[in-house]
Write a protein that holds these residues in place. Structure first.
Motif, short mmCIF file in Angstrom:
data_model
loop_
_atom_site.label_atom_id
_atom_site.label_comp_id
_atom_site.label_asym_id
_atom_site.label_seq_id
_atom_site.Cartn_x
_atom_site.Cartn_y
_atom_site.Cartn_z
N CYS A 322 -44.16 20.83 182.37
CA CYS A 322 -43.89 20.19 181.42
C CYS A 322 -42.83 19.30 180.41
CB CYS A 322 -45.27 19.87 181.34
SG CYS A 322 -46.63 19.61 182.26
N HIS A 323 -43.23 21.09 179.61
CA HIS A 323 -42.58 21.47 178.95
C HIS A 323 -41.28 21.08 178.91
CE1 HIS A 323 -45.95 21.33 175.86
NE2 HIS A 323 -46.58 21.74 177.25
N GLY A 324 -40.51 21.72 179.97
CA GLY A 324 -38.90 21.21 180.39
C GLY A 324 -38.37 22.90 179.98
N ASN A 325 -37.54 23.09 180.77
CA ASN A 325 -37.22 24.44 180.78
C ASN A 325 -36.93 25.10 179.59
OD1 ASN A 325 -36.80 24.49 184.02
ND2 ASN A 325 -34.58 24.04 183.80
N TYR A 326 -36.42 24.38 178.48
CA TYR A 326 -36.15 24.78 176.87
C TYR A 326 -37.25 24.68 176.00
CZ TYR A 326 -31.07 26.16 179.23
OH TYR A 326 -30.60 26.03 180.38
N GLY A 327 -37.89 24.43 176.18
CA GLY A 327 -38.74 24.76 175.63
C GLY A 327 -38.78 22.34 174.99
N LYS A 328 -38.19 21.29 174.84
CA LYS A 328 -37.53 20.16 174.06
C LYS A 328 -38.60 19.94 174.37
CE LYS A 328 -33.24 21.25 172.96
NZ LYS A 328 -32.08 21.04 173.61
N GLY A 329 -39.68 19.92 175.74
CA GLY A 329 -40.48 18.23 175.92
C GLY A 329 -40.46 17.43 177.27
N ASP A 330 -38.54 17.33 177.52
CA ASP A 330 -37.60 16.95 178.58
C ASP A 330 -38.13 16.82 179.81
OD1 ASP A 330 -36.59 19.63 178.13
OD2 ASP A 330 -34.79 17.97 177.86
N SER A 345 -40.45 21.76 167.60
CA SER A 345 -41.61 21.43 166.68
C SER A 345 -41.69 21.67 165.17
CB SER A 345 -42.64 19.84 166.65
OG SER A 345 -44.00 20.83 167.41
N GLU A 346 -42.08 21.39 163.99
CA GLU A 346 -42.11 22.11 162.55
C GLU A 346 -43.79 22.77 163.16
OE1 GLU A 346 -41.17 23.36 160.10
OE2 GLU A 346 -39.59 22.08 160.72
N LYS A 347 -44.32 22.57 163.77
CA LYS A 347 -45.66 22.62 164.05
C LYS A 347 -46.02 23.82 164.68
CE LYS A 347 -49.80 21.40 165.90
NZ LYS A 347 -50.45 20.22 167.16
N VAL A 348 -44.98 23.68 166.08
CA VAL A 348 -45.28 24.99 166.35
C VAL A 348 -44.36 26.13 165.92
CG1 VAL A 348 -44.86 26.30 169.27
CG2 VAL A 348 -45.30 23.53 168.38
N LEU A 349 -43.32 25.79 165.46
CA LEU A 349 -42.12 26.50 164.94
C LEU A 349 -43.21 27.71 163.71
CD1 LEU A 349 -38.66 24.63 164.63
CD2 LEU A 349 -39.66 27.20 165.75
N ASN A 350 -44.18 26.85 162.72
CA ASN A 350 -44.65 27.46 162.26
C ASN A 350 -46.08 28.73 162.58
OD1 ASN A 350 -43.06 27.23 160.24
ND2 ASN A 350 -43.60 25.03 159.34
N TRP A 351 -46.72 28.50 163.88
CA TRP A 351 -47.66 28.68 164.33
C TRP A 351 -47.62 30.19 164.51
CZ3 TRP A 351 -49.39 25.27 168.79
CH2 TRP A 351 -50.77 24.39 168.45
N THR A 352 -48.58 30.38 164.46
CA THR A 352 -48.92 32.79 165.13
C THR A 352 -48.48 32.03 166.03
OG1 THR A 352 -51.17 32.56 164.82
CG2 THR A 352 -49.87 33.14 162.30
N ASP A 353 -48.19 33.82 166.52
CA ASP A 353 -48.55 33.87 168.29
C ASP A 353 -49.80 33.37 168.85
OD1 ASP A 353 -45.86 34.69 168.27
OD2 ASP A 353 -46.12 36.76 168.60
N TYR A 385 -40.95 34.99 175.29
CA TYR A 385 -40.67 33.89 175.75
C TYR A 385 -40.10 32.73 174.95
CZ TYR A 385 -37.15 31.69 178.57
OH TYR A 385 -36.77 30.68 179.90
N ILE A 386 -41.30 32.00 174.53
CA ILE A 386 -41.37 30.44 173.93
C ILE A 386 -40.93 31.19 172.06
CG2 ILE A 386 -42.37 28.74 172.94
CD1 ILE A 386 -44.53 28.86 174.92
N ARG A 387 -41.04 32.27 171.70
CA ARG A 387 -40.14 33.06 170.70
C ARG A 387 -38.88 32.94 170.47
NH1 ARG A 387 -43.73 30.45 167.11
NH2 ARG A 387 -45.45 31.83 167.06
N ALA A 388 -38.62 33.35 171.75
CA ALA A 388 -37.27 33.31 172.11
C ALA A 388 -36.08 32.29 172.53
CB ALA A 388 -36.81 34.72 173.28
#
Lengths: 401, 460
Positions: A322-330, A345-353, A385-388
């Motif tokens: 769903c979210h794509g191999n690199y998490g780009k939603g593509d 997205s900004e939103k997820v980048l700023n989220w805590t783990d 891994y998402i953080r990476a």
């Protein structure tokens, strides 16, 4: 065939040997009966010394010294037994060597697959089995030339007497020195109690030298053998699938989705008892709560290669469709489903783990909870891994150092 | 065969050489005449026992061996007890027919045929138990190595597999030995009978035997060879049966004395059973003059000897347990004698070692009623010996948490009873349809049966 069987019964009623053909006029042998073992030994010596070869002695039991009196060679039966017994030994050893040593190895306490000591009992038994069976087989078929049911002697007064209490000797007409009257006088002078003539049966004796090897007999034997084998095979194949031989297919137990009379609701499958907790289950304290409340959760796993690799594996399996191999939603799911958002997205980048973990565990709107498929640790590994991914997709120059 | 002119004592009914016909008549009387009332009573008792056994047998096949008393701890119960018991009984037959033949014991002639028949029937009873105890007896074909779809071969490292070979060989060889001896007797019966059907049957069974000396010559050698191979065979069979136990690591089983101890016990129990049956049969068929008190006394002496050997083995087992210094072994033997199965142990010792000592007295060796009680006790004692060996060793081994008691069920007893029924029914049928004494052999040892002059010699 049927005629033959009828004939057999007819003859039996006339008190004759049913297997003997009609008597011919040809004299088969001149026979004499004696009353004591001494007389018969004497007679046998006399006959063999006079140069007759085609003669035989009939006694109700083996008489001592008769073999010498008749000038018989010692029997060679023992050699056959010995040779075939050895075959048994080799067969057994070969069989065990092939079966356990080569073809099907059993690991038992680290012992050698083929070893001699444990082969001894079976080898011993088979040696004896082979020796015994061949001794008997050779005795009957080769040395005694039996079965010989149409032996001209059988059922004569002579033969009946020798199987009870008389001792008999006869000289066959095939002997080169055969002369009927000469032999009769010789037997009388030896003190025989009864001299008689035995007539040939119509079957030529030559043909039945070794009756067990006769083609007719062998054909019958093969026929009976094959017949029994075929019948046994099909009957057994039928029988072993009848009751009670159910091969454990029928078992008194309830399979999934089956009915059961034991329970009032008739269902075989049961709900767990209220309050049951599965092994390893840990309750999730933020279950069903909005993510704004979930700020305090910290990732318990260290960041290292191992967790990142686990995270990658789990992410590729569960999230990338769903979210794509690199998490780009593509992913290729785009357009077929409420579009999965990018994780960059900004939103997820700023989220805590804890927030990402909460979404995996709890789900969000159309995205379902993955708590059942992915273990807790693996969920935290995915977060790493998402953080990476996020860092690699938004890499700064300083990251290259 | 062995011949001897000093057979007079054993054959008082047929003292003269020319009465071979009388030998035929006496031995074949049960075969030629209609069954007597005594026989009908006997067979109805044994038939009832057999029917009960068949019922329990069928139930076991239908519902499985859960009907038996075996449990997790005592996984071998009556099934193996009875198996070893019956196999042991068979051994006396081969001992009499083969070993005593090699030792030129002429008195064996009168009882050899009978004892061989007992061997065959006893081994049948024994195989019935092992066949059934596999649980699904219709799959017993897998006991033999044959090429199958699973591409699996049997495991030749296992004593249980040695047993399959030993017991089957034993049965086949005993059967062959027995039938070979019957051929000349069938010829005699063929020449005597007046009935048409019997004539056909005996003609076929005798293979057209004509008592020719050219055949006797080979026949005697074959008989000697068969006796020669049966002797090591009979010793090996119970040795291998004892391996079933001795090769395991269970205290009370794992001991090197087992093979000789089992063989001695087998001969002991076998003679006990031969005597039990013989005492009845010579009464029912009026054969007191062929199977004489002298024979019976000789067999009692063998009982005394083997019983004492077994006693030595019991003592030696105890000694070795103490001397080994191995606490599990010591416990097992203390538990045998003083644990919950103490009664079985002491029945065994009393019946096998104690009572047979009475046979030191000649009066007792020759008294039918006392001896009958004693041989019955021997049978009981030897059955309990197997029970003690199997159950007491299993029921308390290394792990006290898995200790358990063994309680046989009604089906266990039913099948045991049924095996006795099978055995005695076969015996009773045997004495009715076949000559229970080897006619040609007994003639050969009758007085005056062998030439007296100096031409004697030859290969005997």
């Amino acid at each position: 065939m049927i005629k033959k069987i009828v004939n057999i019964f007819k003859k039996v009623n006339e008190d004759q040997n049913p297997w003997k053909d009609e008597k011919s006029d040809k004299v088969y042998a001149v026979a004499a009966l004696f009353n004591t073992p001494d007389e018969i030994i004497h007679a046998a010596e006399k006959v063999s010394n006079s140069g007759y070869n085609d003669f035989d002695v009939n006694t109700p039991y083996p008489v001592h010294g008769m073999d010498d009196a008749m000038k018989l060679k010692p029997t060679r039966l023992g050699w056959f037994s010995f040779a075939l017994g050895l075959t048994g030994t080799l067969t057994a050893l070969g069989m065990i060597f092939y079966m356990n040593g080569i073809d099907y190895n059993n690991i038992i306490g680290g012992k050698p697959f083929f070893n001699f000591p444990s082969s001894v009992p079976v080898t011993f038994a088979l040696t004896i089995l082979f020796t015994g069976l061949t001794t008997v087989g050779v005795l009957i078929a080769l040395f005694s030339k039996l079965p010989w049911l149409n032996n001209p002697l059988l059922d004569s007064e002579y033969s009946k007497a020798t199987s009870q209490d008389k001792f008999g000797i006869y000289i066959k007409s095939t002997d080169s020195k055969f002369n009927q009257s000469e032999i009769e006088t010789m037997f009388s002078s030896l003190g025989s109690s009864a001299v008689s003539l035995i007539y040939d049966s119509k079957v030529n004796e030559k043909k039945i030298k070794t009756p067990i090897f006769e083609t007719g007999f062998i054909k019958i034997l093969i026929g009976v053998g094959v017949g029994t084998a075929v019948i046994t095979y099909f009957t057994l194949n039928w029988v072993i699938f009848q009751m009670p031989f159910d091969w454990m297919v029928i078992q008194p137990k309830v399979l999934p989705q089956e009915k059961s009379k034991i329970f009032a609701d008739g269902f075989g499958m049961r709900e767990p008892v209220p309050g049951t907790v599965a092994r390893g289950f840990m309750p999730y304290e933020y279950k069903g709560m909005p993510d704004s409340l979930v700020k305090l959760l910290a990732n318990p796993l260290p960041v290292n290669e191992k967790t990142l690799l686990t995270g990658q594996k789990r992410y590729d399996t569960y999230c990338s469709p769903c979210h794509g191999n690199y998490g780009k939603g593509d992913s290729r799911l785009r357009g077929q489903f409420p579009n999965p958002p990018t994780l960059m997205s900004e939103k997820v980048l700023n989220w805590t783990d804890g927030n990402i973990y909460h979404i995996i565990t709890n789900g969000q709107n159309v995205m379902a909870s993955y708590a059942k498929q992915i273990s807790r640790d693996d969920r935290w590994a995915i977060v790493h891994y998402i953080r990476a991914l996020q860092r690699s997709q938004n890499a700064k120059d300083s990251d290259l150092n | 065969m062995s011949y001897d002119a000093t057979y007079t004592k054993e054959l008082p009914l047929v003292p003269e050489r020319n009465s071979f016909k009388e030998i035929d008549d006496v031995i074949l009387k049960p075969v030629d005449s209609k069954p007597t009332k005594k026989w009908w009573i006997a067979i109805s008792i044994s038939g009832t026992a057999l029917a009960i056994g068949l019922f329990c047998w069928t139930m076991t096949v239908l519902y499985g061996i859960g009907l038996w008393g075996n449990n997790n701890t005592v996984a071998w119960g009556f099934d193996i007890v009875n198996f070893v018991f019956w196999i042991g009984i068979g051994h006396a037959g081969t001992l009499i027919s083969a070993i005593l033949f090699l030792f030129r014991q002429k008195w064996r002639t009168a009882i050899a045929r009978f004892a061989e028949a007992m061997t065959i029937f006893a081994v049948l009873c024994a195989t019935m138990f092992v066949a059934l105890h596999t649980g699904r007896p219709w799959l017993d074909g897998y006991l033999f190595p044959y090429p199958n779809q699973n591409a699996i071969w049997v495991n030749f490292l296992s004593p249980l597999n040695w047993d399959v070979f030993a017991v089957n060989t034993y049965f086949i060889i005993s059967f062959v030995f027995w039938t070979i001896g019957l051929i000349p007797d069938f010829a005699t019966m063929r020449d005597r009978t007046k009935s048409g059907i019997k004539k056909i049957v005996y003609s076929v069974l005798s293979l057209g035997w004509s008592n020719s000396n050219r055949n006797w010559q080979h026949y005697e050698r074959a008989y000697l060879i068969l006796a020669g191979i049966s002797t090591p065979l009979v010793l090996s069979v119970h040795t291998i049966v004892s391996f079933d136990f001795a090769v395991s690591i269970l205290p009370g089983w794992h001991t090197t004395i087992f093979p000789p101890y089992f063989v001695a016990g087998a001969i002991f129990s076998g003679f006990g059973m031969v005597l039990t049956v013989m005492i009845f049969v010579r009464k029912i068929f009026d054969m007191e003059h062929i199977i004489t008190l002298d024979h019976i006394e000789k067999m009692n002496k063998i009982l005394l000897a083997t019983g004492t050997m077994v006693g030595y083995a019991y003592g030696m087992e105890m000694f070795m347990a103490w001397y080994s210094g191995y606490i599990f072994e010591q416990f097992t033997f203390l538990n045998r004698a003083f644990g919950p199965y103490w009664w079985a142990y002491w029945i065994m010792v009393a019946c096998n070692v104690g009572f047979p000592q009475l046979f030191w007295f000649k009066k007792i060796r020759r008294s039918i009623p006392i001896m009958f009680i004693l041989v019955l006790l021997v049978n009981v004692g030897m059955w309990f010996e197997r029970f003690v060996i199997i159950v007491t060793s299993l029921h308390r081994d290394f792990l006290p948490s898995s200790w358990a008691m063994y309680y046989p069920t009604i089906y266990d007893f039913g099948i045991l009873l049924g095996s006795f029924g099978l055995f005695f029914t076969l015996i009773l049928l045997f004495v009715r349809v076949l000559p229970s004494v080897a006619i040609s052999e007994i003639k050969a040892v009758a007085p005056g049966a062998q030439p007296s002059h100096k031409h004697e010699g030859g290969s005997h």
